[in-house]
Design a protein around this motif. Structure first.
Motif, mmCIF file in Angstrom:
data_model
loop_
_atom_site.group_PDB
_atom_site.id
_atom_site.type_symbol
_atom_site.label_atom_id
_atom_site.label_comp_id
_atom_site.label_asym_id
_atom_site.label_seq_id
_atom_site.Cartn_x
_atom_site.Cartn_y
_atom_site.Cartn_z
ATOM 1 N N VAL A 1 15.011 25.999 75.570
ATOM 2 C CA VAL A 1 16.471 26.013 75.604
ATOM 3 C C VAL A 1 17.023 26.847 74.454
ATOM 4 O O VAL A 1 17.947 27.646 74.632
ATOM 5 N N GLN B 1 19.362 30.110 74.767
ATOM 6 C CA GLN B 1 20.666 30.162 74.104
ATOM 7 C C GLN B 1 20.776 31.317 73.123
ATOM 8 O O GLN B 1 21.835 31.894 72.969
ATOM 9 N N ALA B 2 19.657 31.627 72.461
ATOM 10 C CA ALA B 2 19.702 32.680 71.440
ATOM 11 C C ALA B 2 19.653 34.073 72.051
ATOM 12 O O ALA B 2 19.977 35.045 71.387
ATOM 13 N N LYS C 1 26.191 30.868 80.946
ATOM 14 C CA LYS C 1 25.185 30.500 79.948
ATOM 15 C C LYS C 1 24.612 29.106 80.188
ATOM 16 O O LYS C 1 23.396 28.916 80.234
ATOM 17 N N MET C 2 25.476 28.117 80.370
ATOM 18 C CA MET C 2 24.976 26.759 80.521
ATOM 19 C C MET C 2 24.248 26.570 81.855
ATOM 20 O O MET C 2 23.273 25.843 81.940
ATOM 21 N N THR D 1 20.863 28.033 81.420
ATOM 22 C CA THR D 1 20.027 27.139 80.611
ATOM 23 C C THR D 1 19.460 26.016 81.458
ATOM 24 O O THR D 1 18.271 25.721 81.420
ATOM 25 N N ARG E 1 15.512 25.468 82.321
ATOM 26 C CA ARG E 1 14.869 24.238 81.875
ATOM 27 C C ARG E 1 14.276 23.481 83.051
ATOM 28 O O ARG E 1 13.142 23.010 82.997
#
Lengths: 145, 169
Positions: B33, B37-38, B93-94, B97, B101
């Motif tokens: 994650v 995110q990075a 983005k979310m 993610t 995941r």
């Protein structure tokens, strides 16, 4: 006795909110990484202030006694982290971390029994250095049927 | 019938194994994650290709996510759901993610980090080559480093917490 696992997180969050100094960014998880203090600095890794992370995770849940109506006992961990861009200073930031750990360690808050604080090594992440420690805790919830 | 003490020893061994499995599992997912995110998100296409791979038992390049399609400059979208269009500025983005995941949990972590002999050597894999223009713009290298650092942070916390318990769970 608490009513659910989320009630426990609510207690911890309210407690953190009541204790933390004004003007200090903090969050409860790394995933979105957004500041939740009244400052509202946005994405924590894209600003330069020191910030705190209070992460709760649950390790196990079992019945605390015989019978299917027995309360459930939860074992969890509170991960405390202080992120800073300053050069490494184990003593200075470790002291700050322990001061915050003392809010929780070896005390009972709304039925959540916090254990002793264990510091863990510092880790560099995305331009910050993270000073870490963990506090285990236990609590029971009521199963109402 | 085994003696009381050997039963206790067996239970302790099982519990310790479970502690390591839980630690590896949580740390890997947290690191993944962090890498997602990075990564610099524009269409989230690059970020959606982060993968977990284990030494020896998996070939990430042979998986569907192991190839990257460069959608820049076209009006078409990738077939995978969370990937948006160029200049979306990371609005997915979310979603990306969550997608990465869940995919890696299902396809890698659930299979390799389980049982008595879990895989212990892992790496984060990204199909973009280091030094490629796209990889530079998406900041893949620093994202990978962030993923590894976060894995380390979470894993050492899990093990320290487990060691500090009176009874292993």
């Amino acid at each position: 006795m608490l009513s659910s696992a989320m009630a426990c997180e609510k207690v911890i969050r309210e407690y953190v909110r009541s204790r933390i100094a004004a003007g200090v960014p903090y969050a409860y998880e790394m995933e979105e990484g957004l500041d939740l203090s009244e400052l509202g600095v946005g994405e924590l890794f894209k600003q330069s202030m020191d910030f705190w992370l209070f992460e709760v995770s649950y390790e196990a849940v079992r019945r605390a006694g015989p019978g299917h109506e027995a309360p459930r006992r939860y074992w969890g961990t509170l991960d405390l982290s202080l992120f800073t861009q300053a050069p490494r200073d184990k003593v200075r930031y470790g002291t700050q971390l322990e001061e915050v750990a003392n809010w929780f360690q070896d005390s009972t808050i709304n039925g959540i029994r916090f254990r002793s604080f264990v510091p863990t090594p510092a880790v560099p992440i995305r331009g910050f250095t993270s000073y870490n420690g963990v506090i285990n805790f236990e609590f029971e919830i009521n199963i109402a049927r | 019938m085994a003696s009381k003490f050997s039963q206790q020893a067996n239970k302790l061994g099982t519990d310790l194994g479970a502690l390591f499995n839980r630690g590896i599992r949580q740390a890997l997912v947290a690191g993944l994650v962090a890498a997602v995110q990075a990564t610099k998100h524009d269409s989230s296409n690059a970020a959606a290709h982060w993968m977990i791979a284990a030494k020896g038992r998996s070939r990430p390049g042979a998986r569907k996510a192991g190839r990257i399609n460069d959608w820049r400059g076209s009006n078409e979208r990738a077939s995978v759901a969370p990937v948006g269009k160029r200049r979306d500025a990371g609005i997915h983005k979310m979603r990306a993610t969550k997608f990465v995941r869940e995919r890696e949990l299902r396809e890698v972590v659930e299979k390799l980090v389980a049982g008595r002999l879990p895989e212990t050597v892992f790496y984060f894999y990204h199909p973009l080559e280091d030094g490629e223009e796209y990889a530079k713009n998406a900041e893949i290298k620093s994202a990978g480093e962030a993923g590894v650092a976060e894995t380390l942070r979470v894993y050492q916390n899990r093990i320290a917490a487990g060691n500090a318990r009176k009874n292993p769970l």
